[in-house]
Design an enzyme around this catalytic site. Structure first.
Site, mmCIF file in Angstrom:
data_model
loop_
_atom_site.group_PDB
_atom_site.id
_atom_site.type_symbol
_atom_site.label_atom_id
_atom_site.label_comp_id
_atom_site.label_asym_id
_atom_site.label_seq_id
_atom_site.Cartn_x
_atom_site.Cartn_y
_atom_site.Cartn_z
ATOM 1 N N ARG A 45 0.841 -1.202 0.000
ATOM 2 C CA ARG A 45 0.000 0.000 0.000
ATOM 3 C C ARG A 45 0.873 1.247 0.000
ATOM 4 O O ARG A 45 2.082 1.158 0.190
ATOM 5 C CB ARG A 45 -0.961 -0.011 1.195
ATOM 6 C CG ARG A 45 -0.193 -0.311 2.497
ATOM 7 C CD ARG A 45 -0.680 0.395 3.680
ATOM 8 N NE ARG A 45 -0.623 1.820 3.555
ATOM 9 C CZ ARG A 45 0.479 2.552 3.733
ATOM 10 N NH1 ARG A 45 1.651 2.009 4.010
ATOM 11 N NH2 ARG A 45 0.419 3.865 3.632
ATOM 12 N N GLY A 46 0.208 2.404 -0.175
ATOM 13 C CA GLY A 46 0.962 3.653 -0.281
ATOM 14 C C GLY A 46 1.209 3.906 -1.766
ATOM 15 O O GLY A 46 1.578 2.982 -2.511
ATOM 16 N N ALA A 47 0.974 5.161 -2.193
ATOM 17 C CA ALA A 47 0.960 5.469 -3.628
ATOM 18 C C ALA A 47 2.228 5.018 -4.382
ATOM 19 O O ALA A 47 2.132 4.259 -5.358
ATOM 20 C CB ALA A 47 0.686 6.962 -3.807
ATOM 21 N N ASP A 235 -1.846 10.886 -2.572
ATOM 22 C CA ASP A 235 -2.177 9.818 -3.527
ATOM 23 C C ASP A 235 -2.403 10.355 -4.928
ATOM 24 O O ASP A 235 -2.216 9.646 -5.915
ATOM 25 C CB ASP A 235 -3.395 9.038 -3.041
ATOM 26 C CG ASP A 235 -3.004 8.204 -1.846
ATOM 27 O OD1 ASP A 235 -3.038 8.727 -0.715
ATOM 28 O OD2 ASP A 235 -2.600 7.045 -2.043
ATOM 29 N N ASN A 245 -5.426 12.500 -0.215
ATOM 30 C CA ASN A 245 -4.594 11.668 0.654
ATOM 31 C C ASN A 245 -5.532 10.900 1.574
ATOM 32 O O ASN A 245 -6.762 11.056 1.522
ATOM 33 C CB ASN A 245 -3.596 12.535 1.437
ATOM 34 C CG ASN A 245 -2.550 11.690 2.160
ATOM 35 O OD1 ASN A 245 -1.937 10.801 1.558
ATOM 36 N ND2 ASN A 245 -2.360 11.928 3.439
ATOM 37 N N LYS A 246 -4.971 10.085 2.430
ATOM 38 C CA LYS A 246 -5.755 9.222 3.311
ATOM 39 C C LYS A 246 -6.888 9.968 4.013
ATOM 40 O O LYS A 246 -6.704 11.102 4.456
ATOM 41 C CB LYS A 246 -4.805 8.585 4.337
ATOM 42 C CG LYS A 246 -5.437 7.691 5.376
ATOM 43 C CD LYS A 246 -6.307 6.600 4.806
ATOM 44 C CE LYS A 246 -5.603 5.731 3.805
ATOM 45 N NZ LYS A 246 -6.563 4.888 3.022
HETATM 46 O O1 MRU Z 1 -4.837 3.256 1.631
HETATM 47 P P1 MRU Z 1 -3.359 3.470 1.704
HETATM 48 O O2 MRU Z 1 -2.750 2.953 2.961
HETATM 49 O O3 MRU Z 1 -2.664 2.975 0.461
HETATM 50 O O4 MRU Z 1 -3.213 5.053 1.717
HETATM 51 C C1 MRU Z 1 -1.923 5.602 1.691
HETATM 52 C C2 MRU Z 1 -1.891 7.067 1.862
HETATM 53 O O5 MRU Z 1 -2.898 7.736 1.884
HETATM 54 C C3 MRU Z 1 -0.530 7.705 1.900
HETATM 55 O O6 MRU Z 1 -0.542 8.824 2.712
HETATM 56 C C4 MRU Z 1 -0.158 8.128 0.471
HETATM 57 O O7 MRU Z 1 -0.227 7.017 -0.394
HETATM 58 C C5 MRU Z 1 1.170 8.740 0.386
HETATM 59 S S1 MRU Z 1 2.399 7.518 0.528
HETATM 60 C C6 MRU Z 1 3.933 8.116 0.323
#
Ligand code: MRU
Length: 343
Positions: A45-47, A235, A245-246
């Site tokens: 997970r994470g962009a 994201d 973002n989240k």
């Molecule tokens: O649902 P997730 O855990 O993939 O969400 C991730 C986020 O919102 C992060 O803050 C975002 O991807 C930035 S990661 C460098």
């Protein structure tokens, strides 16, 4: 150093983030469909990390073909391209898969075995560039942080959300490496607790002081003077600076403005979406209601109720004090500063 996702022995290896912090497990994957499930279930997970995973997905699709017919081989790769739809909000996933497919177009004339090798090299470049870009963001961003700062972050924008080092946490790591004494405040980040489970874990691994708070404690923490800066990841960023973002990031940004706390976003240029003019053009993923009604598999809410579970929200650009990229810190007016990136 935490390596979230890498390629070894013709397999994708990744840390299963659903198990942390209770269990640290590196999973080996040689099937693009399984990799897609790992993205959907947030094992990866994470962009930026799902972008790297998407690129490796094309490699796994290519490697799965054992025949000699180029037409069949190309169809297998086209089928693998579907991995870009595993999650809709983080544009890095589509960006990385499209980069792989664009590259594939340029090497189609080669022999099947050569194409496979070239695709591996391109995916490795995407992973290595991500690690490098994160360090550059750290260098550009850390001057914004001073000794004595309490720095609030939301979700996990760290090594675990990227190939290594992190975006928002990369800036924090660079500040610590520069000798600044700071404390990170980590929002727990309901419903899936990326802050409580992942951000605190990776900061503790690096001995960076961290205090965990529930999402509804950000306001009191600011009012009590514990927070001097907010830094989050992203994201997808629209061309006017609106930032997805989240879920919960938007309310942190509003609280920051109310309390005169600078609110920064750290993101690579691959997170900007030239097709999104404003935040309204960003698709917001909605996830299963069980994520809200249950914690750790245990029901915590009344049965049979309606649930709203958007995984992301959009913070309007007016709340953002600066966007830290690998090319420097962008400032308002964002339409102008973002356009320059693409000119
Ligand atoms: O649902 P997730 O855990 O993939 O969400 C991730 C986020 O919102 C992060 O803050 C975002 O991807 C930035 S990661 C460098």
């Amino acid at each position: 150093m935490i390596k979230t996702i890498f390629f070894e022995d013709n397999k994708v290896k990744y840390i299963d983030q659903t198990l942390l912090p209770l269990e640290y497990k590196v999973v080996s994957c040689s099937d693009v469909k399984k990799l897609e499930v790992a993205i959907k279930t947030l094992a990866i997970r994470g962009a930026p990390a799902i972008g790297v995973a998407g690129a490796y997905g094309i490699v796994l699709a290519a490697l799965s073909y054992k025949g000699k017919d180029k037409g069949e081989f190309f169809n297998v790769i086209l089928e693998g391209e579907k991995i870009k739809n595993a999650r809709p909000t983080a544009v890095n996933l589509m960006w990385a898969v499209e980069r792989m497919m664009g590259f594939f177009e340029t090497i189609k004339h080669l022999k099947i075995e050569e194409i496979k090798k070239e695709l591996i090299s391109e995916a490795e470049r995407i992973r290595e560039e991500d690690a490098e870009i994160n360090r550059k963001m750290g260098q550009h961003g850390h001057p914004l942080i001073s000794t004595g700062d309490g720095v609030l972050t939301h979700c996990n924008a760290g090594a675990l959300a990227t190939s290594e080092y992190g975006t928002a946490l990369g800036v924090i790591r660079a500040a610590v490496d520069a000798g600044k004494k700071i404390r990170v405040y980590s929002d727990e980040t309901r419903p899936l607790l990326q802050g409580a489970r992942l951000t605190t874990w990776e900061l503790k691994e690096d001995d960076i002081p961290v205090t965990l708070i529930c999402d509804n404690m950000a306001g009191i923490s600011m009012r009590r003077g514990l927070i001097q800066k907010v830094i989050v990841g992203a994201d997808r960023i629209a061309m006017n600076g609106d930032t997805a973002n989240k879920i919960g990031t938007y309310q942190v940004a509003v609280l920051a403005k109310e309390n005169n706390v600078p609110f920064y976003v750290a993101a690579p240029i691959s997170t900007f979406d030239p097709k999104a003019k404003t935040g309204d053009d960003i698709p917001i993923e909605e996830r299963n209601k069980d994520e809200v009604t249950h914690i750790g598999g245990k029901r915590i809410a009344t049965e049979g109720i309606d649930v709203f579970n958007p995984a992301f929200d959009v913070t309007p650009a007016k709340y953002i004090s600066g966007i830290i990229t690998e090319r420097g810190v962008l400032r308002a007016p964002y339409k102008k500063s973002i356009k320059k990136l693409f000119d």
